[in-house]
Design a protein around this motif. Structure first.
Motif, PDB file in Angstrom:
ATOM      1  N   ARG A  76       0.834  -1.199   0.000  1.00 26.40           N
ATOM      2  CA  ARG A  76       0.000   0.000   0.000  1.00 26.40           C
ATOM      3  C   ARG A  76       0.871   1.253   0.000  1.00 26.40           C
ATOM      4  N   ASN A  90      -8.401   5.356   2.955  1.00 22.59           N
ATOM      5  CA  ASN A  90      -8.760   4.156   2.192  1.00 22.59           C
ATOM      6  C   ASN A  90      -8.786   4.410   0.685  1.00 22.59           C
ATOM      7  N   GLU A 106      -7.887   1.408  -1.641  1.00 26.04           N
ATOM      8  CA  GLU A 106      -8.932   0.389  -1.704  1.00 26.04           C
ATOM      9  C   GLU A 106     -10.075   0.833  -2.605  1.00 26.04           C
ATOM     10  N   ILE A 151      -8.811   0.548  -6.257  1.00 23.20           N
ATOM     11  CA  ILE A 151      -8.665  -0.856  -6.640  1.00 23.20           C
ATOM     12  C   ILE A 151     -10.034  -1.457  -6.946  1.00 23.20           C
ATOM     13  N   ARG A 152     -11.002  -1.155  -6.100  1.00 23.64           N
ATOM     14  CA  ARG A 152     -12.361  -1.669  -6.307  1.00 23.64           C
ATOM     15  C   ARG A 152     -12.940  -1.153  -7.622  1.00 23.64           C
ATOM     16  N   THR A 192      -5.779  -9.147  -4.379  1.00 20.85           N
ATOM     17  CA  THR A 192      -5.381  -8.648  -3.062  1.00 20.85           C
ATOM     18  C   THR A 192      -4.546  -9.706  -2.359  1.00 20.85           C
ATOM     19  N   ARG A 224      -3.662 -10.403   1.175  1.00 21.70           N
ATOM     20  CA  ARG A 224      -4.129  -9.920   2.471  1.00 21.70           C
ATOM     21  C   ARG A 224      -2.980  -9.573   3.410  1.00 21.70           C
ATOM     22  N   TYR A 256      -1.206  -5.501  -3.194  1.00 23.26           N
ATOM     23  CA  TYR A 256      -1.923  -5.926  -4.401  1.00 23.26           C
ATOM     24  C   TYR A 256      -0.936  -6.403  -5.449  1.00 23.26           C
TER      25      TYR A 256
END
Length: 226
Positions: free
Chosen positions: A173, A190, A193, A196-197, A214, A216, A220
């Motif tokens: 990140r 965020n 995120e 990416i979404r 992803t 975790r 990514y």
């Protein structure tokens, strides 16, 4: 993509002037006022380029250069110094410096040397980046999944380009935030995120095969579906 330059200079007025000029050119600049601090930052932050004054309090710029090279750190180094005799230049270059600028100097000359050194370390990316059925054209700023043109925002495009430059490499990140948004980004926590979404939704609109994964707790990665 913002290059990070570490400037080690003990003259506060000169350091402030160089920092301002580099910032205007779009670089991210960190300033250290002595050799010990500069050495620590260079080791920890691993900047893209180091501008290093020869005469520094604590340890000299020459010693900083020697210590970095002895530990395998190959960051490009430009030495700033009032020593302009040929033997001095030889000593500086033998210590591992890549370039040498004598004081007083024009800021235009320094900026030109900086650009030249960064070009050597960052070869031009190809205009066409491809992975699986995904194609990104840097010049036209167009993205295709197969034959389907995908409309992306400017920042979505930058994010995808960064991922395509490092296929199958897990990007943290922090790496994404620094290279795509800039190190001192102060927006929503965020933000990555969210983008990416959004990218996934657009990339998978015409095919369900996922390329953007992803990892975790890490970050990514752009890779084939396992």
């Amino acid at each position: 993509m913002t290059d990070h330059i570490l400037l080690v200079e003990d003259d506060p007025r000169l350091a402030e002037f160089i920092e301002a000029e580099l910032s205007l050119e779009g670089y991210r600049v960190t300033v250290a006022a002595n050799g010990i601090h500069g050495l620590a930052i260079a080791r920890e932050a691993q900047p893209d380029l180091l501008i290093l004054d020869w005469m520094l309090p604590g340890i000299s710029g020459l010693d900083v250069c020697l210590r970095l090279r002895s530990t395998g750190i190959q960051v490009p180094i430009i030495l700033l110094t009032a020593k302009d005799e040929v033997p001095d230049r030889v000593v500086g270059l033998n210590a591992g410096a890549d370039d040498y600028v004598t004081k007083p100097f024009s800021i235009e000359e320094l900026l030109a040397r900086v650009k030249a050194r960064l070009r050597c370390t960052h070869p031009e990316a190809p205009d066409l980046l491809e992975f699986e059925d995904l194609t990104l054209n840097r010049l036209a700023r167009q993205v295709y999944r197969g034959k389907q043109l995908i409309a992306l925002t400017a920042k979505e495009f930058d994010l995808l380009e960064f991922l395509l430059r490092h296929p199958r490499q897990v990007l943290t990140r922090d790496q994404i935030l620094e290279k795509v948004w800039g190190y001192d980004f102060m927006g929503e926590s965020n933000i990555i995120e969210v983008y990416i979404r959004a990218l996934r939704l657009k990339l998978e609109a015409s095919t369900p095969k996922r390329l953007l994964h992803t990892v975790r707790g890490v970050g990514y990665v752009l890779r084939e579906t396992l």
